[in-house]
Design an enzyme around this catalytic site. Structure first.
Site, PDB file in Angstrom:
ATOM      1  N   LYS A 114     -65.036 -15.332  -2.855  1.00 26.82           N
ATOM      2  CA  LYS A 114     -64.917 -13.915  -2.890  1.00 26.82           C
ATOM      3  C   LYS A 114     -65.640 -13.294  -3.721  1.00 26.82           C
ATOM      4  O   LYS A 114     -65.918 -13.608  -4.770  1.00 26.82           O
ATOM      5  CB  LYS A 114     -63.196 -13.707  -3.095  1.00 26.82           C
ATOM      6  CG  LYS A 114     -62.362 -14.220  -2.075  1.00 26.82           C
ATOM      7  CD  LYS A 114     -62.498 -13.528  -0.950  1.00 26.82           C
ATOM      8  CE  LYS A 114     -61.461 -14.242   0.219  1.00 26.82           C
ATOM      9  NZ  LYS A 114     -60.032 -13.956  -0.338  1.00 26.82           N
ATOM     10  N   HIS A 644     -50.834 -21.210   1.647  1.00 26.57           N
ATOM     11  CA  HIS A 644     -52.128 -21.517   1.749  1.00 26.57           C
ATOM     12  C   HIS A 644     -52.899 -20.526   0.819  1.00 26.57           C
ATOM     13  O   HIS A 644     -52.780 -19.375   0.942  1.00 26.57           O
ATOM     14  CB  HIS A 644     -52.456 -21.506   3.247  1.00 26.57           C
ATOM     15  CG  HIS A 644     -53.869 -21.814   3.384  1.00 26.57           C
ATOM     16  ND1 HIS A 644     -54.732 -22.986   3.246  1.00 26.57           N
ATOM     17  CD2 HIS A 644     -54.892 -20.784   3.765  1.00 26.57           C
ATOM     18  CE1 HIS A 644     -55.972 -22.737   3.359  1.00 26.57           C
ATOM     19  NE2 HIS A 644     -56.074 -21.539   3.959  1.00 26.57           N
ATOM     20  N   CYS A 646     -57.222 -19.475   0.501  1.00 26.52           N
ATOM     21  CA  CYS A 646     -58.529 -19.715   0.870  1.00 26.52           C
ATOM     22  C   CYS A 646     -59.600 -19.242  -0.246  1.00 26.52           C
ATOM     23  O   CYS A 646     -59.321 -19.342  -1.328  1.00 26.52           O
ATOM     24  CB  CYS A 646     -58.988 -19.166   2.150  1.00 26.52           C
ATOM     25  SG  CYS A 646     -58.131 -17.624   2.816  1.00 26.52           S
ATOM     26  N   GLU A 668     -58.726 -24.076   0.163  1.00 25.79           N
ATOM     27  CA  GLU A 668     -59.992 -24.285   0.433  1.00 25.79           C
ATOM     28  C   GLU A 668     -60.642 -25.217  -0.586  1.00 25.79           C
ATOM     29  O   GLU A 668     -60.394 -25.141  -1.829  1.00 25.79           O
ATOM     30  CB  GLU A 668     -60.736 -22.984   0.610  1.00 25.79           C
ATOM     31  CG  GLU A 668     -62.375 -23.053   0.884  1.00 25.79           C
ATOM     32  CD  GLU A 668     -63.113 -23.652  -0.385  1.00 25.79           C
ATOM     33  OE1 GLU A 668     -64.061 -24.419  -0.215  1.00 25.79           O
ATOM     34  OE2 GLU A 668     -62.815 -23.091  -1.380  1.00 25.79           O
ATOM     35  N   HIS A 697     -65.209 -22.546   8.684  1.00 21.89           N
ATOM     36  CA  HIS A 697     -65.866 -21.465   8.903  1.00 21.89           C
ATOM     37  C   HIS A 697     -67.349 -21.884   9.563  1.00 21.89           C
ATOM     38  O   HIS A 697     -68.203 -20.888   9.514  1.00 21.89           O
ATOM     39  CB  HIS A 697     -66.203 -20.769   7.714  1.00 21.89           C
ATOM     40  CG  HIS A 697     -64.854 -20.037   7.238  1.00 21.89           C
ATOM     41  ND1 HIS A 697     -63.871 -20.905   6.468  1.00 21.89           N
ATOM     42  CD2 HIS A 697     -64.159 -19.012   7.133  1.00 21.89           C
ATOM     43  CE1 HIS A 697     -62.857 -20.032   6.183  1.00 21.89           C
ATOM     44  NE2 HIS A 697     -62.936 -18.919   6.750  1.00 21.89           N
TER      45      HIS A 697
END
Length: 754
Positions: A114, A644, A646, A668, A697
Site C-alpha cells: 500500500k 482477511h 491483504c 497476503e 494478482h
C-alpha cells in the site's frame, strides 16, 4: 496566485487505459495501439488542466501501471530474471508488474504494498547486488517532448531518490548505503538532461519525509540532495511532500537549495505550526497543499483563505496546490447522471472539479475583497446548508455501547478447542478467500438487473446457478471450507454500502487501486445503519448445497470505512462504530440461519494506520480494533470467525492484529516471500493463520511443487494445528482457466504436506 497539482488520474474518465491495457494483455491490440491510447489520454489531461488555468502542469505522472515501477525502470533497476526473458521493453515492464508465464520463462511479479496511507498499491522495486543504478530510460523526456509540442507549461514529476531508496527492497548482501552514490549520480544526470531539454521545473516527490525519521535518515536525505541540487543548473527544483507534515526535518529541508517546497496543509497536522514557528525562506516558493487530494467533498473556501492569511506574513510567493496527487479521487462528476438529478452533487468535487476549485481560489485571492466574490459567497452558502444526514436512533446505539460489547467470550483458547471438536477439519484445511472469477456473463447479469432489463427472479436464478456450479467445483477440487463465490457483488465495499442506510453511490467514479484494477468507493453521506439482511439468503442457499462448512462472507467496518469516501463532519471512530453495529446485526443473522463459519474481511486495516508511530494508538488502533471486535463479540463459541488482510506491512502491528480476537486470520504473503512467518513466530501469534500460498494478482499458475515449498516453509514456523492453506486474496479478478488449476495444485500440495 498561481496553481498546480501533484498528479492527475491516469486511467481516463471512462477507464480507457484499463480497457486498452487489458486488450493488449489478451493480444487484441498492438503495443503501438496501446501507446496511442496513452498519448491521447495524456493530451486530454493536459488540455483539461490548461483550460482550468493550471500554471504548472505535471508531466510524467502518467503510468501504464505504477510510478514506482516507472522509476525503477528509469534507473535501470530491472532484476536479472526479467532481463533473461528477452522481451520487449514494454513487455518486460509488464512482466515486472504482473509476472510472466510463457515460452520465454516463468517469473513472479514484484511485490505490491500500500502506498503510505492510501488504498493505492505500488510495486516494490527490487535491487540486486549486481544492479547498476544509472539513468537508463527515456519515459519522462519523451512525455516532456509531447507536452512541449502542445504548449503545456510543464513540471516534470518523479519519485525522489530518498523515497525510492527507502521503499526499495534489497535482495542480496548489499544494503541501501551501497547504492546511494550511483542513485545520486543518476538523479544528477536526470537534471542535466532536463537542462538540455529546456525544462523549467522538476518536481521530486519525497512523501517518505512525513514518516518518523531517524537522525541517520535526515543525514542521508541531506547528503543526497546537497549533491543532486548542485546539478540543477537552470532547472527549478520543487521538493514535494504529502500525506502529512515534515516535523522531523523542516529546518534541513528549508536550508537546502530547493526553489520550491510543497507542504501538506490538509493532512499535515503540524504544517502550519512549523511554518509559523520557523518561518519560510522568502527566496523559495511555498506550494501550499490546501485542496484535499484524497477526499471528494467540496473545498471550504473560508478555511482555505484563513490558511493563506496565516501564511502570507511569513512567506514570499505561494502557489495553490493539492494536498497529494488526484490519483486518489475519481476523474469527473460529469458522468454521474443520478447524482446530478439530486441535491447531493453540489457537495462533491472529483479531480476535474478540483481543478475548477483551484481556478476559483486563484481568482478569489486576486480580488481586493475575496469574501465579496460570487464564487466565495456561493461556497459559503453551500457550507451553511443542513445536509439532513442524522439518525437519532443510530447515534443513541453508539452512545450506549459499553466495554462488554467489545469482548467475546469465552477466551480464544477455549473457543479453539470447541471449534476443533465441532468442525473436525483435517490438518492444513484448505479454503479460498471469498470471491470466484467474475466472468463477463456474471457482470452482464448484474448490469441487466440494474438497468431493469431482467426481473429480480431472473437475476436471482442466474446467481443461484453460478453458486451451485461454484460449490460443485470446490467439492470436485477437494476444498475443505467452501464459499458461495460472491456473484451478486460488484465490489467488497460498494456492495455493502448499497445495502446500508447512510451511503451514496456513483455510476462511474472509478479510482485506481493498482495497475488495471479500479474500484468505485461509495460515499458516507450520513449516519449508517442496516435496513435489511445483506448476504443471508445467498449464504444459506449455498450451505444447502453441501455438507461441508460454508463461509458467510462479509466486509468489516474498518475496511468499509477506509475504502469509502468518509464524512468530514463526524469522527472516524463514530462512523466505524455505526458501521460495526450494522455488520454485527448481519453476523448474528448469519449465525441464526445456520452459517457456522463467518469471515469478516478487514483487508484495509493497516493502510489507514497513521504514518507516525506516536499516533497509532490514539488516532486509530484504539477505535479500529474495537470496531472489529464489536462485530463478532455476540456470536456463540462454536461459531468460527475468520478475517482477511491483504497487501500491507503487518509486522509493526502484529500484536494488535492478534488482539482483534478472530479465530482465523488469512494474510497476503506470497509476493513478500512469506516474510510475515518470522514475525508470527517471534510474537507467539495466538490466532490460527492462513498466509497466502500463491499470488492471485498475477495470471501465472503456481506449480504444486512451489506451493508445497511454501507450506513447508510455513510449517517450520507455525504449528500444523494452527495453519490453514489458501490463496493470497479473492479470485474475482482472475479467469477460470488459471483459477481451477491453481486451486487444484494448492489442494494437492496441502494433502501431500498432511
Amino acid at each position: 496566485m498561481k496553481t498546480t497539482i501533484i498528479g492527475f488520474p491516469r486511467v481516463g474518465s471512462l477507464r480507457e487505459l484499463k480497457f486498452a491495457s487489458e486488450k493488449y494483455f489478451r493480444g487484441e491490440i498492438s503495443a503501438e495501439e496501446l501507446q496511442n491510447t496513452a498519448k491521447e489520454l495524456r493530451s486530454t489531461h493536459w488540455q483539461l488542466q490548461q483550460e482550468n488555468g493550471i500554471s504548472l502542469i505535471p508531466v510524467n505522472d502518467f503510468s501504464f501501471y505504477d510510478n514506482m515501477l516507472d522509476t525503477a525502470v528509469l534507473l535501470n533497476a530491472v532484476p536479472e530474471r526479467y532481463r533473461a526473458l528477452s522481451l520487449s521493453p514494454l513487455d518486460t515492464y509488464f512482466a515486472m508488474a504482473r509476472g510472466y508465464q510463457g515460452e520465454r520463462g516463468d517469473v513472479k511479479a514484484f511485490a505490491m504494498k500500500k502506498w503510505f496511507n492510501t488504498n493505492y498499491h505500488y510495486m516494490v522495486p527490487e535491487i540486486e547486488d549486481t544492479t547498476e543504478i544509472r539513468l537508463a530510460g527515456e519515459k519522462p523526456f519523451a512525455e516532456y517532448a509531447e507536452a512541449k509540442a502542445l504548449g503545456v507549461p510543464a513540471k516534470l514529476v518523479l519519485i525522489g531518490p530518498f523515497t525510492f531508496l527507502k521503499l526499495a527492497r534489497f535482495t542480496g548482501e548489499k544494503t541501501l548505503s551501497d547504492f546511494v552514490e550511483d542513485t545520486v549520480k543518476a538523479y544528477c544526470n536526470y537534471l542535466e538532461k532536463l537542462n538540455e531539454l529546456g525544462a523549467a521545473w522538476a518536481e521530486l516527490d519525497e512523501p517518505y519525509l512525513v514518516k518518523d525519521l531517524s537522525a541517520e535518515d535526515i543525514a542521508l536525505f541531506t547528503q543526497i540532495y546537497k549533491t543532486v541540487l548542485a546539478a540543477k543548473g537552470s532547472v527549478k527544483v520543487l521538493l514535494q511532500t504529502y500525506f502529512g507534515d515534515v516535523r522531523d526535518c523542516y529546518s534541513e529541508i528549508t536550508a537546502l537549495d530547493f526553489d520550491g517546497i510543497g507542504l501538506d496543509f490538509t493532512e499535515g497536522k503540524q504544517t502550519m505550526a512549523l511554518v509559523q514557528k520557523n518561518g519560510f525562506p522568502k527566496e523559495k516558493i511555498l506550494f501550499a497543499g490546501v485542496v484535499n487530494g484524497k477526499n471528494i467533498w467540496r473545498n471550504s473556501y473560508e478555511k482555505t483563505l484563513k490558511i493563506l492569511e496565516q501564511l502570507r506574513p511569513v512567506c514570499g510567493e505561494i502557489v495553490l496546490n493539492t494536498s497529494c496527487s488526484l490519483l486518489h479521487v475519481p476523474y469527473t462528476l460529469r458522468n454521474e447522471t443520478k447524482l446530478a438529478e439530486s441535491s447531493y452533487q453540489k457537495h462533491f468535487a472529483f479531480a476535474e472539479e478540483k481543478l475548477e476549485e483551484l481556478a476559483e481560489l486563484s481568482q478569489i485571492c486576486a480580488s481586493a475583497q475575496p469574501q465579496a466574490t460570487e464564487a466565495y459567497q456561493k461556497n459559503q452558502q453551500l457550507f451553511c446548508e443542513d445536509r439532513h444526514c442524522s439518525n437519532a436512533e443510530v447515534q443513541r446505539k453508539v452512545a450506549a455501547l459499553t466495554e462488554a460489547d467489545f469482548v467475546r467470550k469465552p477466551a480464544f483458547a477455549e473457543r479453539e478447542k470447541i471449534q476443533q471438536e465441532t468442525f473436525q477439519l483435517p490438518p492444513l484445511p484448505t479454503t479460498t478467500i471469498g470471491s470466484f472469477p467474475q466472468t463477463k456473463e456474471v457482470r452482464a447479469n448484474r448490469a441487466a438487473f440494474r438497468k431493469g432489463e431482467i426481473s429480480e427472479e431472473q437475476y436471482v436464478d442466474f446467481n443461484k446457478k453460478q453458486i451451485a456450479d461454484c460449490v460443485a467445483l470446490q467439492e470436485k477440487i477437494g476444498l475443505d471450507v467452501l464459499v458461495h463465490g460472491e456473484f451478486e457483488r460488484n465490489d467488497m465495499v460498494e456492495y455493502f454500502g448499497e445495502c446500508l442506510e447512510g451511503y451514496l453511490f456513483t455510476e462511474k467514479a472509478w479510482v485506481q487501486s493498482y495497475g488495471t484494477r479500479c474500484v468505485k468507493p461509495p460515499i458516507v453521506w450520513g449516519d449508517v445503519s442496516r435496513a435489511k439482511p445483506m448476504t443471508v439468503k445467498w449464504s444459506v442457499y449455498a450451505q444447502s448445497l453441501t455438507k461441508k462448512p460454508m463461509k458467510g462472507m462479509l466486509t468489516g467496518p474498518v475496511t468499509i470505512l477506509n475504502w469509502s469516501f468518509p464524512r468530514e463532519d463526524i469522527s472516524l471512530q463514530d462512523c466505524a462504530y455505526q458501521i460495526g453495529l450494522a455488520i454485527r446485526e448481519e453476523v448474528l443473522d448469519l449465525e441464526k440461519n445456520g452459517i457456522r463459519i463467518i469471515q469478516v474481511d478487514e483487508a484495509a486495516l493497516r493502510e489507514k494506520l497513521p504514518l507516525r508511530k506516536s499516533d497509532w494508538k490514539t488516532e486509530y488502533l484504539n477505535w479500529a480494533i474495537p470496531a472489529f471486535r464489536l462485530v463478532h463479540s455476540g456470536v456463540k463459541p462454536e461459531t468460527q470467525v475468520h478475517t482477511h488482510m491483504c497487501y500491507s506491512e503487518f509486522a509493526d502491528i502484529i500484536q494488535d492484529i492478534d488482539d482483534m480476537d478472530a479465530d482465523v486470520i488469512t494474510f497476503e504473503a506470497s509476493r513478500s516471500d512469506l516474510t510475515i512467518l518470522d514475525v508470527l513466530q517471534e510474537n507467539h501469534f495466538r490466532t490460527e493463520v492462513g498466509p497466502g500460498v500463491y499470488d492471485i494478482h498475477s495470471p501465472r499458475i503456481p506449480t504444486t511443487v512451489e506451493i508445497k515449498t511454501a507450506i513447508s516453509k510455513m510449517l517450520s514456523r507455525i504449528p500444523k494445528e494452527k495453519l490453514w492453506v489458501n490463496p493470497d486474496c479473492g479470485l474475482k479478478t482472475r479467469g477460470i482457466a488459471e483459477t481451477i488449476p491453481s486451486l487444484e495444485n494448492m489442494v494437492e500440495a496441502a494433502k501431500a504436506c498432511r
